[in-house]
Design an enzyme around this catalytic site. Structure first.
Site, PDB file in Angstrom:
ATOM      1  N   HIS A   1       3.071  -1.341   0.387  1.00 49.22           N
ATOM      2  CA  HIS A   1       3.306   0.014  -0.124  1.00 49.22           C
ATOM      3  C   HIS A   1       4.720   0.488   0.209  1.00 49.22           C
ATOM      4  O   HIS A   1       4.978   1.690   0.287  1.00 49.22           O
ATOM      5  CB  HIS A   1       2.315   1.043   0.475  1.00 49.22           C
TER       6      HIS A   1
ATOM      7  N   ARG B   1     -11.573  -2.040   1.432  1.00 48.45           N
ATOM      8  CA  ARG B   1     -11.095  -2.971   2.473  1.00 48.45           C
ATOM      9  C   ARG B   1     -11.365  -2.403   3.859  1.00 48.45           C
ATOM     10  O   ARG B   1     -11.213  -1.204   4.087  1.00 48.45           O
ATOM     11  CB  ARG B   1      -9.591  -3.222   2.303  1.00 48.45           C
TER      12      ARG B   1
ATOM     13  N   ASN C   1       3.042  -1.920 -13.326  1.00 50.81           N
ATOM     14  CA  ASN C   1       2.305  -2.171 -12.092  1.00 50.81           C
ATOM     15  C   ASN C   1       0.983  -2.811 -12.506  1.00 50.81           C
ATOM     16  O   ASN C   1       0.046  -2.132 -12.893  1.00 50.81           O
ATOM     17  CB  ASN C   1       2.091  -0.833 -11.362  1.00 50.81           C
TER      18      ASN C   1
ATOM     19  N   ARG D   1       6.279  -4.015 -10.217  1.00 52.67           N
ATOM     20  CA  ARG D   1       5.845  -3.926  -8.833  1.00 52.67           C
ATOM     21  C   ARG D   1       5.274  -5.295  -8.461  1.00 52.67           C
ATOM     22  O   ARG D   1       4.349  -5.789  -9.117  1.00 52.67           O
ATOM     23  CB  ARG D   1       4.755  -2.864  -8.679  1.00 52.67           C
TER      24      ARG D   1
ATOM     25  N   ARG E   1     -13.398  11.053  -4.234  1.00 50.54           N
ATOM     26  CA  ARG E   1     -13.986  12.247  -4.860  1.00 50.54           C
ATOM     27  C   ARG E   1     -15.511  12.188  -4.810  1.00 50.54           C
ATOM     28  O   ARG E   1     -16.182  13.181  -4.536  1.00 50.54           O
ATOM     29  CB  ARG E   1     -13.503  12.390  -6.307  1.00 50.54           C
TER      30      ARG E   1
ATOM     31  N   GLU F   1       5.904   5.758  -7.203  1.00 47.83           N
ATOM     32  CA  GLU F   1       6.356   4.371  -7.063  1.00 47.83           C
ATOM     33  C   GLU F   1       7.088   3.917  -8.321  1.00 47.83           C
ATOM     34  O   GLU F   1       8.061   3.175  -8.245  1.00 47.83           O
ATOM     35  CB  GLU F   1       5.150   3.458  -6.800  1.00 47.83           C
TER      36      GLU F   1
ATOM     37  N   VAL G   1      -5.503  10.181  -2.222  1.00 47.02           N
ATOM     38  CA  VAL G   1      -6.260  10.921  -1.207  1.00 47.02           C
ATOM     39  C   VAL G   1      -5.319  11.812  -0.392  1.00 47.02           C
ATOM     40  O   VAL G   1      -5.600  12.997  -0.164  1.00 47.02           O
ATOM     41  CB  VAL G   1      -7.024   9.959  -0.268  1.00 47.02           C
TER      42      VAL G   1
HETATM   43  N1  LIG Z   1      -8.655  15.483  -6.141  1.00 45.89           N
HETATM   44  C1  LIG Z   1      -8.924  14.443  -5.330  1.00 45.89           C
HETATM   45  N2  LIG Z   1      -9.619  14.619  -4.185  1.00 45.89           N
HETATM   46  C2  LIG Z   1      -9.904  13.583  -3.378  1.00 45.89           C
HETATM   47  N3  LIG Z   1      -9.524  12.320  -3.625  1.00 45.89           N
HETATM   48  C3  LIG Z   1      -8.828  12.090  -4.738  1.00 45.89           C
HETATM   49  C4  LIG Z   1      -8.479  13.120  -5.656  1.00 45.89           C
HETATM   50  N4  LIG Z   1      -7.789  12.571  -6.680  1.00 45.89           N
HETATM   51  C5  LIG Z   1      -7.703  11.248  -6.416  1.00 45.89           C
HETATM   52  N5  LIG Z   1      -8.326  10.952  -5.251  1.00 45.89           N
HETATM   53  C6  LIG Z   1      -8.527   9.638  -4.627  1.00 45.89           C
HETATM   54  O1  LIG Z   1      -7.367   8.856  -4.609  1.00 45.89           O
HETATM   55  C7  LIG Z   1      -7.736   7.463  -4.583  1.00 45.89           C
HETATM   56  C8  LIG Z   1      -6.839   6.707  -5.539  1.00 45.89           C
HETATM   57  O2  LIG Z   1      -5.504   6.935  -5.167  1.00 45.89           O
HETATM   58  P1  LIG Z   1      -4.288   6.292  -5.963  1.00 45.89           P
HETATM   59  O3  LIG Z   1      -3.066   6.637  -5.206  1.00 45.89           O
HETATM   60  O4  LIG Z   1      -4.369   6.669  -7.395  1.00 45.89           O
HETATM   61  O5  LIG Z   1      -4.637   4.765  -5.759  1.00 45.89           O
HETATM   62  P2  LIG Z   1      -4.087   3.430  -6.390  1.00 45.89           P
HETATM   63  O6  LIG Z   1      -2.679   3.701  -6.860  1.00 45.89           O
HETATM   64  O7  LIG Z   1      -4.133   2.500  -5.207  1.00 45.89           O
HETATM   65  O8  LIG Z   1      -5.024   3.060  -7.475  1.00 45.89           O
HETATM   66  C9  LIG Z   1      -9.206   7.414  -4.949  1.00 45.89           C
HETATM   67  O9  LIG Z   1      -9.983   7.188  -3.796  1.00 45.89           O
HETATM   68  C10 LIG Z   1      -9.482   8.829  -5.467  1.00 45.89           C
HETATM   69  O10 LIG Z   1     -10.779   9.217  -5.213  1.00 45.89           O
HETATM   70  C1  LIG Z   2      -0.722  -3.325  -1.277  1.00 48.94           C
HETATM   71  C2  LIG Z   2      -1.868  -2.521  -1.738  1.00 48.94           C
HETATM   72  O1  LIG Z   2      -2.823  -2.349  -1.027  1.00 48.94           O
HETATM   73  O2  LIG Z   2      -1.761  -1.965  -2.958  1.00 48.94           O
HETATM   74  P1  LIG Z   2      -2.859  -1.060  -3.691  1.00 48.94           P
HETATM   75  O3  LIG Z   2      -3.023   0.154  -2.852  1.00 48.94           O
HETATM   76  O4  LIG Z   2      -2.237  -0.779  -5.030  1.00 48.94           O
HETATM   77  O5  LIG Z   2      -4.112  -1.867  -3.765  1.00 48.94           O
HETATM   78 MG   LIG Z   3      -1.187   2.999  -5.559  1.00 51.16          MG
END
Ligand SMILES: Nc1ncnc2c1ncn2[C@@H]1O[C@H](COP(=O)(O)OP(=O)(O)O)[C@@H](O)[C@H]1O
Ligand SMILES: CC(=O)OP(=O)(O)O
Ligand SMILES: [Mg+2]
Length: 401
Positions: free
Chosen positions: A184, A243, A7, A95, A286, A386, A333
């Protein structure tokens, strides 16, 4: 069959290696800050139920090629390696965020597929260029492997026309493909299947709520996506880390015509400077949670806006589905932040949504119910995966035909 899942983001690579059909990952990891100062690699090896974590801080990782080379070193390391040589990887699952209308299913990557992914750069500027680069680099590093693309948009190709068309002149759809695509999809599909299995109801009416850095919701019935909050690109709908989500398009004209923004600056503003970052100066939930605990007013407002937008779409999608069996919270989140879940569900008792706050506060890595025991609508927390979904789709395509 060893399937390596990639990814690629603009400055990061997330990866996992699976041996299918067993679903246990052999290793996983994250390469961060590619092309920036102080790059980092976190690599986890899973052997015999134990997890070993290796952290590296290479002097430099100038590009994705260097990033994947470093991962290959770890994969084939004498002591910790899970394979001996790159040829043991039989398939690489990528991905790919935007597949346009061309790709409704998982696809073996050819030159034509790459050209189409490239043609879609302008529709997903934060994602498709990185995904394309990841494919080219993986082709060099794993030349024997089949390269496979799994598209975020594919799951939403079942949207009915009333959900995917915009009220714009016909030609813009027919000649230029301007429609809702949705994103997603791999996550929505995976958690919807987990939720339906948990409920023992394959026809369940579900609202899946993916809250990561990017955030989106989907109305899902019988495993089919009926509507989703992201649109032509991954900018519409919910408030996200950086965003804006939904806004009145007249704001864009105002920014350009009266406030001196160029189109590129508006693009940057809405994609990278808005959302929770714009509201609080922080994009990580966080950090915002900590600020809230310290009484920060902006953090409070941002949380309210974030949850209110989710709640509005829950109402909308309950209408789309003609009723509701379960809400499904997932991603960083959604899985980890009880406050977001509580605020988003507050006031929805009339729909049958009632959260049990004690259950809501619990932390486990498993599928769980956080609704009151006798509430008509289940509220589920379902960890997304994913990478596993991508590996399974590759396996089905290549192995089971
Ligand atoms: N324990 C937690 N409490 C609150 N938010 C969290 C926690 N762990 C991760 N997050 C939040 O999850 C978000 C990232 O989610 P994630 O699914 O890993 O995103 P991505 O795959 O798009 O990078 C961040 O905003 C992070 O702060
Ligand atoms: C499509 C998209 O928003 O992906 P990501 O959450 O990984 O930025
Ligand atoms: Mg993600």
């Amino acid at each position: 069959m060893n399937i390596f899942v990639v990814n690629s983001g603009s400055s990061s690579i997330k990866y996992q290696l699976f041996r299918l059909p067993a679903e246990q990952p052999l290793c996983s990891g994250l390469v961060e800050r590619i092309g920036l100062a102080a790059p980092r690699i976190t690599h986890k090896v899973y052997t015999g139920g134990e997890e070993q974590v290796i952290r590296q801080s290479p002097a430099s990782l100038p590009d994705h090629r260097a990033g994947l080379q470093a991962v290959l070193q770890l994969l084939t390391d004498d002591a910790l390696g899970v394979i001996r040589e790159p040829s043991e990887i039989e398939a690489v699952g990528h991905r790919v965020v935007h597949g346009g209308e061309a790709f409704a299913a998982t696809t073996v990557i050819t030159e034509e597929v790459k050209a189409e992914i490239k043609r879609l750069f302008s529709l997903a500027p934060l994602h498709n260029p990185a995904n394309h680069l990841g494919i080219e680099v993986a082709e060099q590093i794993f030349p024997q492997a089949q390269q496979v693309a799994v598209f975020d948009t594919a799951f939403h190709q079942t949207l009915p026309e009333q959900a995917y068309r915009y009220a714009l002149p016909h030609a813009l759809y027919h000649e230029h493909g301007i429609r809702v695509y949705g994103f997603h999809g791999t996550s929505h599909k995976y958690v919807a299947a987990q939720a339906a299995a948990h409920l023992g109801n394959p026809d369940a009416r579900l609202i899946t709520i993916h809250l990561g850095n990017g955030c989106s919701m989907a109305a899902v019935r019988g495993g089919r996506s009926l509507d989703t909050t992201m649109g032509f690109g991954p900018l519409a709908g919910l408030i996200m880390g950086t965003r804006s989500g939904d806004l009145d398009p007249s704001i864009i004209f105002h920014l350009i015509e009266h406030l001196g923004y160029s189109p590129a600056e508006v693009n940057n503003l809405l994609n990278k400077q808005s959302g929770m970052l714009g509201l609080t100066g922080m994009s990580d939930m966080r950090d915002i949670g900590r600020a809230l605990d310290e009484g920060d007013e902006r953090a409070r407002l941002a949380y309210e806006l974030y949850a209110y937008r989710i709640k509005k779409y829950i109402g909308a999608y309950a209408a789309v589905l003609g009723g509701l069996d379960a809400l499904v919270f997932t991603a960083g989140v959604g899985e980890n932040d009880p406050l977001t879940r509580r605020l988003a569900c507050q006031g929805l008792e009339f729909l049958g949504v009632r959260i049990d706050e004690q259950q809501n506060q619990l932390r486990t890595g498993a599928v769980r119910e956080i609704n009151e025991a006798d509430a008509p609508v289940k509220v589920l927390v379902v960890p997304t995966n994913e990478e596993l979904e991508i590996a399974q789709q590759c396996y089905e395509l290549l192995h089971l035909g």
